[in-house]
Design a protein around this motif. Structure first.
Motif, short mmCIF file in Angstrom:
data_model
loop_
_atom_site.label_atom_id
_atom_site.label_comp_id
_atom_site.label_asym_id
_atom_site.label_seq_id
_atom_site.Cartn_x
_atom_site.Cartn_y
_atom_site.Cartn_z
N SER A 199 -7.24 17.48 -3.08
CA SER A 199 -8.53 16.46 -3.15
C SER A 199 -8.88 15.88 -1.50
N CYS A 200 -8.08 15.82 -0.87
CA CYS A 200 -8.13 15.24 0.63
C CYS A 200 -8.79 16.52 1.24
N TRP A 201 -8.49 17.56 1.02
CA TRP A 201 -9.06 18.87 1.85
C TRP A 201 -10.52 18.87 1.44
N ALA A 202 -10.54 18.93 0.06
CA ALA A 202 -11.99 19.06 -0.55
C ALA A 202 -12.99 18.02 -0.04
N ILE A 203 -12.47 16.70 0.07
CA ILE A 203 -13.22 15.52 0.37
C ILE A 203 -13.74 15.66 2.07
N TRP A 204 -12.43 16.04 2.83
CA TRP A 204 -13.00 16.45 4.06
C TRP A 204 -13.91 17.54 4.24
N ILE A 240 0.80 -1.18 -0.07
CA ILE A 240 0.01 -0.02 0.16
C ILE A 240 0.77 1.15 0.01
N ILE A 241 2.04 1.36 0.85
CA ILE A 241 2.77 2.33 0.89
C ILE A 241 3.54 2.59 -0.61
N GLY A 242 3.81 1.58 -1.06
CA GLY A 242 4.47 1.71 -2.48
C GLY A 242 3.33 2.48 -3.43
N TRP A 243 2.10 1.90 -3.38
CA TRP A 243 1.23 2.32 -4.25
C TRP A 243 0.76 3.90 -4.08
N VAL A 244 0.75 4.14 -2.81
CA VAL A 244 0.50 5.61 -2.50
C VAL A 244 1.71 6.49 -3.01
N CYS A 245 3.04 5.96 -2.75
CA CYS A 245 4.04 6.66 -3.18
C CYS A 245 4.00 7.04 -4.78
N LYS A 246 3.78 5.97 -5.44
CA LYS A 246 3.83 5.81 -6.93
C LYS A 246 2.78 6.82 -7.62
N ASN A 247 1.52 6.65 -7.01
CA ASN A 247 0.63 7.01 -7.66
C ASN A 247 -0.25 8.55 -7.19
N LEU A 248 0.21 8.62 -5.74
CA LEU A 248 -0.51 9.72 -5.09
C LEU A 248 0.47 10.83 -4.79
N LEU A 249 1.60 10.59 -4.57
CA LEU A 249 2.65 11.24 -4.19
C LEU A 249 3.75 11.78 -5.08
N CYS A 250 4.13 11.16 -6.11
CA CYS A 250 5.25 11.23 -6.97
C CYS A 250 4.39 11.25 -8.62
N PRO A 251 4.96 12.58 -9.35
CA PRO A 251 5.82 13.35 -9.03
C PRO A 251 5.06 14.73 -8.10
N TRP A 252 5.74 15.80 -7.76
CA TRP A 252 5.15 16.56 -6.92
C TRP A 252 3.93 17.16 -7.28
N TYR A 253 3.41 17.41 -8.55
CA TYR A 253 2.02 17.91 -8.55
C TYR A 253 1.20 16.91 -8.51
N ASN A 254 1.39 15.46 -8.23
CA ASN A 254 0.28 14.55 -7.88
C ASN A 254 0.21 14.53 -6.03
N ALA A 255 1.30 15.05 -5.76
CA ALA A 255 1.39 15.36 -4.14
C ALA A 255 0.32 16.51 -3.89
N VAL A 256 0.11 17.63 -4.76
CA VAL A 256 -0.31 18.61 -4.51
C VAL A 256 -1.72 18.39 -4.83
N LEU A 257 -2.12 17.64 -5.79
CA LEU A 257 -3.58 17.28 -6.07
C LEU A 257 -4.21 16.23 -5.12
N THR A 258 -3.33 15.35 -4.56
CA THR A 258 -3.61 14.68 -3.38
C THR A 258 -4.06 15.51 -2.26
N ILE A 259 -3.04 16.40 -1.96
CA ILE A 259 -3.57 17.14 -0.71
C ILE A 259 -4.75 17.95 -0.79
#
Length: 220
Positions: free
Chosen positions: A43-48, A22-41
């Motif tokens: 999206s999490c804020w919008a969902i919350w 799971i950690i590898g999938w998150v790092c590969k698909n949600l945190l890399c590269p940097w713009y994916n990390a920004v989009l993830t943050i």
């Protein structure tokens, strides 16, 4: 120092924890590269931001009491009203003493749908016969009168989920043969049938469904 020979067995090294699971999938698909990390943050804020108020309304500040005074003390949902009006949601204004009839009709439909999902029963002849007979049985059970000996309940008393399911079944059973006839008419060389079928198909496909529903409610 001994040299490496092919006969030596060197145990495989485990991959880094950040590249598998799971950690590898998150790092590969949600945190890399940097713009994916920004989009993830973001999206999490919008969902919350959407889920947190809904959770407070639906759970934290909700009320399940049937007492209106108690429900007024809560700022959330009044689930007691849903519990109290559940029979109305299911059968509309159908007479309370006769609500067992649409319940049995609903059970018949659920059983037929469940059997249709089983591959071993799907092609059986008796299941097709049951589907063909079921609209008549359901209508006789819900409407009453005739050989059933049940009190007649007019269609103006029908409503709720019962009516939705009945209309869906009738629409599905009637739509298949009509669609086959329209498809055959569209591909035929008959000078009258082909233009009519083409015009009907294009009209239904081109006009929004909500428009057809409004027209049907006004005309009918």
């Amino acid at each position: 120092m001994s040299e490496y020979t092919p006969s030596q067995n060197i145990p495989d090294r485990q991959p880094p924890a950040t590249s598998v699971g799971i950690i590898g999938w998150v790092c590969k698909n949600l945190l890399c590269p940097w713009y994916n990390a920004v989009l993830t943050i973001v999206s999490c804020w919008a969902i919350w931001s959407a889920v947190a108020p809904f959770w407070e309304w639906a759970v934290t500040n909700a009320s399940i009491s049937l007492d209106p005074e108690v429900a007024k003390q809560h700022t959330g949902a009044a689930w007691g009203f849903i519990r109290d009006m559940w029979p109305v949601f299911m059968t509309g204004v159908y007479p309370a003493e006769e609500r067992w009839r649409p319940l049995i009709a609903l059970c018949i439909v659920v059983v037929l749908v469940s059997l249709s999902l089983v591959a071993s029963y799907r092609r059986s002849r008796w299941l097709k016969i049951l589907w063909f007979v079921s609209p008549i049985v359901v209508f006789a059970l819900v409407y009453g009168g005739g050989i059933t000996g049940l009190p007649v309940v007019g269609t103006h008393y029908w409503g709720g989920l019962m009516l939705t399911i009945m209309l869906s079944i009738v629409a599905m059973l009637a739509a298949f043969p009509i669609s086959v006839l329209l498809a055959l008419g569209r591909t035929s060389d008959m000078p009258i049938a082909k233009p009519f079928c083409v015009a009907y198909i294009e009209l239904i496909r081109g006009v929004p469904l909500i428009t057809l529903l409004f027209m049907a409610s006004v005309v009918l």
